[in-house]
Design a protein around this motif. Structure first.
Motif, PDB file in Angstrom:
ATOM      1  N   TYR A   6      60.678 -15.225  25.243  1.00  0.00           N
ATOM      2  CA  TYR A   6      59.419 -14.895  25.928  1.00  0.00           C
ATOM      3  C   TYR A   6      59.330 -13.411  26.272  1.00  0.00           C
ATOM      4  O   TYR A   6      58.312 -12.761  25.972  1.00  0.00           O
ATOM      5  CB  TYR A   6      59.274 -15.759  27.175  1.00  0.00           C
ATOM      6  N   ARG A  44      44.900 -18.264  25.440  1.00  0.00           N
ATOM      7  CA  ARG A  44      45.508 -17.803  26.691  1.00  0.00           C
ATOM      8  C   ARG A  44      44.434 -17.383  27.689  1.00  0.00           C
ATOM      9  O   ARG A  44      44.519 -17.680  28.890  1.00  0.00           O
ATOM     10  CB  ARG A  44      46.449 -16.619  26.417  1.00  0.00           C
ATOM     11  N   SER A  66      48.609 -21.015  35.919  1.00  0.00           N
ATOM     12  CA  SER A  66      49.689 -20.095  36.281  1.00  0.00           C
ATOM     13  C   SER A  66      50.534 -19.785  35.046  1.00  0.00           C
ATOM     14  O   SER A  66      50.335 -20.348  33.969  1.00  0.00           O
ATOM     15  CB  SER A  66      50.559 -20.721  37.370  1.00  0.00           C
ATOM     16  N   ARG A  67      51.517 -18.876  35.210  1.00  0.00           N
ATOM     17  CA  ARG A  67      52.395 -18.519  34.098  1.00  0.00           C
ATOM     18  C   ARG A  67      53.154 -19.748  33.587  1.00  0.00           C
ATOM     19  O   ARG A  67      53.286 -19.966  32.383  1.00  0.00           O
ATOM     20  CB  ARG A  67      53.388 -17.448  34.548  1.00  0.00           C
ATOM     21  N   TRP A  68      53.671 -20.534  34.521  1.00  0.00           N
ATOM     22  CA  TRP A  68      54.428 -21.714  34.147  1.00  0.00           C
ATOM     23  C   TRP A  68      53.533 -22.743  33.454  1.00  0.00           C
ATOM     24  O   TRP A  68      53.931 -23.352  32.451  1.00  0.00           O
ATOM     25  CB  TRP A  68      55.089 -22.315  35.377  1.00  0.00           C
ATOM     26  N   GLN A  69      52.324 -22.967  33.983  1.00  0.00           N
ATOM     27  CA  GLN A  69      51.397 -23.914  33.359  1.00  0.00           C
ATOM     28  C   GLN A  69      50.970 -23.455  31.965  1.00  0.00           C
ATOM     29  O   GLN A  69      50.843 -24.266  31.047  1.00  0.00           O
ATOM     30  CB  GLN A  69      50.173 -24.105  34.254  1.00  0.00           C
ATOM     31  N   LEU A 128      52.759 -21.590  29.919  1.00  0.00           N
ATOM     32  CA  LEU A 128      53.902 -21.778  29.040  1.00  0.00           C
ATOM     33  C   LEU A 128      54.081 -23.254  28.689  1.00  0.00           C
ATOM     34  O   LEU A 128      54.341 -23.600  27.528  1.00  0.00           O
ATOM     35  CB  LEU A 128      55.165 -21.242  29.710  1.00  0.00           C
ATOM     36  N   ARG A 129      53.895 -24.112  29.683  1.00  0.00           N
ATOM     37  CA  ARG A 129      54.156 -25.542  29.469  1.00  0.00           C
ATOM     38  C   ARG A 129      53.067 -26.238  28.653  1.00  0.00           C
ATOM     39  O   ARG A 129      53.371 -27.035  27.760  1.00  0.00           O
ATOM     40  CB  ARG A 129      54.303 -26.229  30.831  1.00  0.00           C
ATOM     41  N   GLU A 142      51.417 -22.474  25.499  1.00  0.00           N
ATOM     42  CA  GLU A 142      52.254 -21.685  24.598  1.00  0.00           C
ATOM     43  C   GLU A 142      53.367 -22.504  23.953  1.00  0.00           C
ATOM     44  O   GLU A 142      53.589 -22.410  22.743  1.00  0.00           O
ATOM     45  CB  GLU A 142      52.838 -20.495  25.361  1.00  0.00           C
ATOM     46  N   PHE A 143      54.065 -23.305  24.752  1.00  0.00           N
ATOM     47  CA  PHE A 143      55.174 -24.082  24.186  1.00  0.00           C
ATOM     48  C   PHE A 143      54.709 -25.108  23.152  1.00  0.00           C
ATOM     49  O   PHE A 143      55.290 -25.195  22.062  1.00  0.00           O
ATOM     50  CB  PHE A 143      55.968 -24.765  25.302  1.00  0.00           C
TER      51      PHE A 143
END
Length: 315
Positions: free
Chosen positions: A147, A217, A226-229, A231-232, A235-236
Protein backbone atom coordinates in the motif's frame (compact mmCIF):
# COMPACT_ATOMS: atom_id res chain seq x y z
CA UNK A 1 -74.41 26.72 -72.71
CA UNK A 2 -72.17 29.56 -71.77
CA UNK A 3 -73.63 29.68 -68.25
CA UNK A 4 -72.75 26.05 -67.63
CA UNK A 5 -69.10 26.32 -68.74
CA UNK A 6 -67.68 27.67 -65.45
CA UNK A 7 -69.23 24.84 -63.46
CA UNK A 8 -67.80 22.26 -65.83
CA UNK A 9 -64.40 23.89 -65.53
CA UNK A 10 -64.64 23.76 -61.73
CA UNK A 11 -65.61 20.10 -61.85
CA UNK A 12 -62.60 19.29 -64.02
CA UNK A 13 -60.30 21.14 -61.59
CA UNK A 14 -61.74 19.14 -58.66
CA UNK A 15 -61.19 15.88 -60.54
CA UNK A 16 -57.53 16.83 -61.18
CA UNK A 17 -57.05 17.69 -57.49
CA UNK A 18 -58.54 14.34 -56.45
CA UNK A 19 -56.24 12.50 -58.84
CA UNK A 20 -53.22 14.38 -57.49
CA UNK A 21 -54.26 13.55 -53.91
CA UNK A 22 -54.63 9.88 -54.73
CA UNK A 23 -51.21 9.85 -56.37
CA UNK A 24 -49.68 11.48 -53.27
CA UNK A 25 -51.34 8.91 -51.01
CA UNK A 26 -50.11 6.03 -53.14
CA UNK A 27 -46.57 7.43 -53.05
CA UNK A 28 -46.71 7.78 -49.24
CA UNK A 29 -48.00 4.21 -48.88
CA UNK A 30 -45.19 2.96 -51.14
CA UNK A 31 -42.57 4.80 -49.07
CA UNK A 32 -44.01 3.43 -45.84
CA UNK A 33 -44.07 -0.13 -47.15
CA UNK A 34 -40.49 0.20 -48.44
CA UNK A 35 -39.25 1.53 -45.09
CA UNK A 36 -41.03 -1.27 -43.23
CA UNK A 37 -39.44 -3.85 -45.53
CA UNK A 38 -36.00 -2.30 -45.03
CA UNK A 39 -36.40 -2.31 -41.24
CA UNK A 40 -37.47 -5.94 -41.31
CA UNK A 41 -34.49 -6.84 -43.45
CA UNK A 42 -32.13 -5.04 -41.06
CA UNK A 43 -33.55 -6.76 -38.00
CA UNK A 44 -33.27 -10.20 -39.60
CA UNK A 45 -29.91 -11.99 -39.45
CA UNK A 46 -27.94 -11.47 -42.65
CA UNK A 47 -26.53 -14.92 -43.13
CA UNK A 48 -29.23 -16.90 -41.36
CA UNK A 49 -30.93 -19.64 -43.40
CA UNK A 50 -34.70 -19.72 -43.77
CA UNK A 51 -36.41 -20.56 -40.51
CA UNK A 52 -33.27 -19.87 -38.43
CA UNK A 53 -32.51 -16.67 -36.57
CA UNK A 54 -30.37 -15.55 -33.69
CA UNK A 55 -31.12 -18.81 -31.91
CA UNK A 56 -29.16 -20.85 -34.46
CA UNK A 57 -26.13 -18.55 -34.29
CA UNK A 58 -26.30 -18.64 -30.49
CA UNK A 59 -26.44 -22.44 -30.58
CA UNK A 60 -23.43 -22.55 -32.89
CA UNK A 61 -21.49 -20.20 -30.59
CA UNK A 62 -22.46 -22.27 -27.56
CA UNK A 63 -21.40 -25.49 -29.28
CA UNK A 64 -18.00 -24.05 -30.25
CA UNK A 65 -17.44 -22.72 -26.73
CA UNK A 66 -18.39 -26.04 -25.16
CA UNK A 67 -16.03 -27.82 -27.55
CA UNK A 68 -13.14 -25.55 -26.59
CA UNK A 69 -13.79 -26.18 -22.89
CA UNK A 70 -13.86 -29.92 -23.49
CA UNK A 71 -10.58 -29.82 -25.42
CA UNK A 72 -8.90 -27.68 -22.74
CA UNK A 73 -9.93 -30.18 -20.05
CA UNK A 74 -8.47 -33.05 -22.01
CA UNK A 75 -5.22 -31.24 -22.90
CA UNK A 76 -3.36 -31.92 -19.64
CA UNK A 77 -4.23 -35.64 -19.31
CA UNK A 78 -3.44 -36.27 -22.97
CA UNK A 79 -0.09 -34.48 -22.61
CA UNK A 80 0.83 -36.61 -19.59
CA UNK A 81 -0.12 -39.81 -21.41
CA UNK A 82 1.98 -38.80 -24.45
CA UNK A 83 5.01 -37.91 -22.29
CA UNK A 84 4.88 -41.18 -20.35
CA UNK A 85 4.35 -43.09 -23.58
CA UNK A 86 7.45 -41.56 -25.15
CA UNK A 87 9.38 -42.21 -21.94
CA UNK A 88 8.33 -45.87 -22.00
CA UNK A 89 9.34 -46.21 -25.66
CA UNK A 90 12.78 -44.71 -24.99
CA UNK A 91 13.41 -47.20 -22.19
CA UNK A 92 11.89 -50.08 -24.16
CA UNK A 93 14.28 -49.59 -27.08
CA UNK A 94 17.16 -48.89 -24.66
CA UNK A 95 18.00 -45.52 -26.20
CA UNK A 96 19.67 -44.55 -22.89
CA UNK A 97 21.15 -46.77 -20.15
CA UNK A 98 18.98 -47.51 -17.12
CA UNK A 99 21.18 -45.47 -14.77
CA UNK A 100 20.47 -42.38 -16.92
CA UNK A 101 16.81 -42.95 -17.78
CA UNK A 102 15.03 -45.62 -15.73
CA UNK A 103 11.78 -47.14 -16.93
CA UNK A 104 8.49 -45.64 -15.65
CA UNK A 105 7.68 -48.98 -14.02
CA UNK A 106 10.91 -48.81 -11.99
CA UNK A 107 10.17 -45.24 -10.90
CA UNK A 108 6.62 -46.19 -9.84
CA UNK A 109 8.01 -49.14 -7.91
CA UNK A 110 10.58 -46.91 -6.17
CA UNK A 111 7.87 -44.39 -5.38
CA UNK A 112 5.70 -47.09 -3.82
CA UNK A 113 8.63 -48.36 -1.79
CA UNK A 114 9.40 -44.84 -0.47
CA UNK A 115 5.75 -44.24 0.32
CA UNK A 116 5.40 -47.56 2.17
CA UNK A 117 8.48 -46.88 4.29
CA UNK A 118 7.31 -43.34 5.12
CA UNK A 119 10.47 -41.80 3.68
CA UNK A 120 8.60 -39.92 0.95
CA UNK A 121 6.00 -38.40 3.28
CA UNK A 122 8.65 -37.28 5.77
CA UNK A 123 10.65 -35.37 3.14
CA UNK A 124 7.54 -34.02 1.39
CA UNK A 125 6.23 -32.68 4.69
CA UNK A 126 9.54 -30.95 5.43
CA UNK A 127 9.57 -29.22 2.04
CA UNK A 128 5.91 -28.15 2.36
CA UNK A 129 6.58 -26.74 5.85
CA UNK A 130 9.53 -24.66 4.64
CA UNK A 131 7.67 -23.42 1.56
CA UNK A 132 4.49 -22.62 3.50
CA UNK A 133 6.22 -20.68 6.28
CA UNK A 134 8.43 -18.81 3.79
CA UNK A 135 5.43 -17.95 1.63
CA UNK A 136 3.48 -16.73 4.67
CA UNK A 137 6.42 -14.55 5.77
CA UNK A 138 6.66 -12.98 2.32
CA UNK A 139 2.88 -12.43 2.20
CA UNK A 140 2.91 -10.56 5.54
CA UNK A 141 5.77 -8.29 4.42
CA UNK A 142 4.02 -7.61 1.11
CA UNK A 143 0.80 -6.72 2.96
CA UNK A 144 2.75 -4.12 4.95
CA UNK A 145 4.70 -2.61 2.05
CA UNK A 146 2.37 -2.83 -0.98
CA UNK A 147 0.00 0.00 0.00
CA UNK A 148 2.71 2.59 0.83
CA UNK A 149 4.73 1.72 -2.30
CA UNK A 150 1.61 1.91 -4.49
CA UNK A 151 0.48 5.35 -3.27
CA UNK A 152 3.62 7.09 -2.02
CA UNK A 153 6.30 8.24 -4.44
CA UNK A 154 8.80 8.71 -1.61
CA UNK A 155 8.38 5.15 -0.32
CA UNK A 156 8.49 3.77 -3.86
CA UNK A 157 11.70 5.68 -4.62
CA UNK A 158 13.20 4.44 -1.35
CA UNK A 159 12.47 0.73 -1.80
CA UNK A 160 12.65 0.25 -5.58
CA UNK A 161 16.50 0.24 -5.85
CA UNK A 162 16.78 -2.19 -2.93
CA UNK A 163 14.23 -4.56 -4.44
CA UNK A 164 15.93 -4.45 -7.82
CA UNK A 165 19.31 -5.16 -6.16
CA UNK A 166 17.97 -8.21 -4.30
CA UNK A 167 16.64 -9.66 -7.57
CA UNK A 168 19.94 -9.11 -9.37
CA UNK A 169 21.79 -11.47 -6.99
CA UNK A 170 21.26 -15.20 -7.70
CA UNK A 171 19.50 -17.02 -4.89
CA UNK A 172 22.06 -19.82 -4.92
CA UNK A 173 24.72 -17.24 -4.08
CA UNK A 174 22.73 -15.92 -1.11
CA UNK A 175 21.80 -19.33 0.38
CA UNK A 176 25.28 -20.14 1.82
CA UNK A 177 25.39 -16.72 3.42
CA UNK A 178 22.00 -17.36 5.02
CA UNK A 179 23.34 -20.60 6.48
CA UNK A 180 26.27 -18.69 8.01
CA UNK A 181 23.92 -16.09 9.48
CA UNK A 182 21.04 -18.29 10.68
CA UNK A 183 22.59 -21.73 11.17
CA UNK A 184 21.53 -25.14 9.86
CA UNK A 185 17.93 -25.22 11.05
CA UNK A 186 14.62 -24.29 9.50
CA UNK A 187 15.16 -20.52 9.41
CA UNK A 188 17.66 -20.20 6.49
CA UNK A 189 15.40 -22.28 4.22
CA UNK A 190 12.35 -20.25 5.22
CA UNK A 191 14.19 -16.99 4.49
CA UNK A 192 15.29 -18.40 1.12
CA UNK A 193 11.66 -19.17 0.23
CA UNK A 194 10.53 -15.71 1.37
CA UNK A 195 13.19 -13.99 -0.74
CA UNK A 196 12.27 -15.82 -3.92
CA UNK A 197 8.52 -15.26 -3.41
CA UNK A 198 8.60 -11.67 -2.18
CA UNK A 199 9.30 -9.83 -5.43
CA UNK A 200 6.55 -11.31 -7.68
CA UNK A 201 4.02 -10.99 -4.87
CA UNK A 202 4.90 -7.34 -4.30
CA UNK A 203 4.83 -6.47 -8.00
CA UNK A 204 1.37 -7.97 -8.48
CA UNK A 205 -0.01 -6.33 -5.33
CA UNK A 206 1.30 -2.88 -6.31
CA UNK A 207 0.05 -3.30 -9.89
CA UNK A 208 -3.38 -4.34 -8.62
CA UNK A 209 -3.68 -1.33 -6.31
CA UNK A 210 -2.45 1.16 -8.90
CA UNK A 211 -4.79 -0.26 -11.53
CA UNK A 212 -7.95 0.67 -9.61
CA UNK A 213 -10.01 3.40 -11.25
CA UNK A 214 -9.64 6.72 -9.41
CA UNK A 215 -13.32 7.51 -9.87
CA UNK A 216 -14.21 4.55 -7.63
CA UNK A 217 -12.02 5.89 -4.84
CA UNK A 218 -13.50 9.36 -5.27
CA UNK A 219 -17.02 7.93 -5.12
CA UNK A 220 -16.16 6.07 -1.89
CA UNK A 221 -14.75 9.30 -0.40
CA UNK A 222 -17.90 11.19 -1.36
CA UNK A 223 -19.95 8.64 0.60
CA UNK A 224 -17.68 9.21 3.60
CA UNK A 225 -15.63 6.01 3.53
CA UNK A 226 -12.63 5.93 5.85
CA UNK A 227 -9.18 4.67 4.81
CA UNK A 228 -9.88 1.26 6.31
CA UNK A 229 -13.34 1.01 4.69
CA UNK A 230 -11.92 2.01 1.31
CA UNK A 231 -9.20 -0.63 1.58
CA UNK A 232 -11.62 -3.31 2.74
CA UNK A 233 -14.61 -2.69 0.48
CA UNK A 234 -13.09 -1.04 -2.63
CA UNK A 235 -9.35 -1.51 -3.07
CA UNK A 236 -8.79 -5.02 -1.74
CA UNK A 237 -11.65 -6.70 -3.69
CA UNK A 238 -10.63 -4.96 -6.93
CA UNK A 239 -6.92 -5.77 -6.49
CA UNK A 240 -7.57 -9.37 -5.41
CA UNK A 241 -7.53 -10.99 -8.91
CA UNK A 242 -4.11 -9.49 -9.64
CA UNK A 243 -2.85 -10.50 -6.19
CA UNK A 244 -4.04 -14.07 -6.73
CA UNK A 245 -2.03 -14.21 -9.94
CA UNK A 246 1.05 -13.38 -7.88
CA UNK A 247 0.08 -16.00 -5.28
CA UNK A 248 -0.29 -18.61 -8.03
CA UNK A 249 3.23 -17.93 -9.27
CA UNK A 250 4.67 -17.29 -5.82
CA UNK A 251 3.78 -20.59 -4.17
CA UNK A 252 5.37 -22.61 -6.96
CA UNK A 253 8.48 -20.44 -6.53
CA UNK A 254 8.38 -21.12 -2.79
CA UNK A 255 8.81 -24.83 -3.52
CA UNK A 256 11.86 -23.95 -5.61
CA UNK A 257 13.27 -21.82 -2.79
CA UNK A 258 12.81 -24.65 -0.30
CA UNK A 259 14.68 -27.09 -2.56
CA UNK A 260 17.52 -24.59 -3.07
CA UNK A 261 17.84 -24.19 0.69
CA UNK A 262 17.83 -27.98 1.14
CA UNK A 263 20.60 -28.34 -1.44
CA UNK A 264 22.87 -26.10 0.67
CA UNK A 265 22.26 -27.66 4.07
CA UNK A 266 19.53 -30.02 5.18
CA UNK A 267 18.83 -33.45 6.61
CA UNK A 268 15.22 -33.62 5.38
CA UNK A 269 13.14 -32.48 2.42
CA UNK A 270 12.78 -33.34 -1.25
CA UNK A 271 15.97 -31.41 -2.04
CA UNK A 272 17.79 -33.63 0.44
CA UNK A 273 16.20 -36.67 -1.21
CA UNK A 274 17.53 -35.48 -4.59
CA UNK A 275 21.03 -35.16 -3.13
CA UNK A 276 20.71 -38.60 -1.53
CA UNK A 277 19.64 -40.27 -4.77
CA UNK A 278 22.41 -38.54 -6.70
CA UNK A 279 25.06 -39.60 -4.18
CA UNK A 280 23.91 -43.24 -4.24
CA UNK A 281 23.40 -43.29 -8.03
CA UNK A 282 19.77 -44.15 -7.31
CA UNK A 283 18.26 -42.57 -10.43
CA UNK A 284 14.69 -43.85 -9.75
CA UNK A 285 14.80 -42.09 -6.36
CA UNK A 286 15.85 -38.84 -8.09
CA UNK A 287 12.88 -39.20 -10.43
CA UNK A 288 10.59 -39.88 -7.46
CA UNK A 289 11.66 -36.61 -5.82
CA UNK A 290 11.32 -34.66 -9.10
CA UNK A 291 7.86 -36.03 -9.90
CA UNK A 292 6.69 -35.33 -6.35
CA UNK A 293 7.87 -31.72 -6.66
CA UNK A 294 6.01 -31.42 -9.98
CA UNK A 295 2.84 -32.86 -8.45
CA UNK A 296 2.97 -30.41 -5.52
CA UNK A 297 3.49 -27.44 -7.85
CA UNK A 298 0.65 -28.50 -10.16
CA UNK A 299 -1.70 -29.09 -7.23
CA UNK A 300 -0.92 -25.68 -5.71
CA UNK A 301 -1.34 -23.98 -9.09
CA UNK A 302 -4.69 -25.69 -9.63
CA UNK A 303 -6.03 -24.77 -6.18
CA UNK A 304 -5.12 -21.09 -6.58
CA UNK A 305 -6.54 -21.08 -10.14
CA UNK A 306 -9.83 -22.46 -8.80
CA UNK A 307 -9.86 -19.80 -6.08
CA UNK A 308 -9.18 -17.17 -8.76
CA UNK A 309 -12.16 -18.35 -10.80
CA UNK A 310 -14.41 -18.28 -7.74
CA UNK A 311 -13.34 -14.72 -6.95
CA UNK A 312 -13.86 -13.53 -10.54
CA UNK A 313 -17.29 -15.17 -10.76
CA UNK A 314 -18.27 -13.66 -7.41
CA UNK A 315 -17.32 -10.19 -8.61
Amino acid sequence: MIAHEPSSIQEKQKEKENELGENDLSEEETLLSNSATTAANKSAPIFAPDGLGDESSGNKHFTAEAGLRYVSKLASPVTLVVVFGLWQLLTLFKVYPEYILPAPVDVIGRWWESAQSGQLWKHTGATLLEAGVGFGMALVIVALLAYPIAYSRIVAALFSPLLAATQAIPLVAIAPLLVIWFGFGLLPKVVTCALIVFFPLLLNAVAGLRGIDKSLREAAMVFGASRWQMLRFVEFPLALPTLLTGVKIGFTLAITGAVVGEFISSDAGLGYLLNLGRGQFDTPLVFVALLTLMAIAMLAYGVVSLLEKLVSSGQ
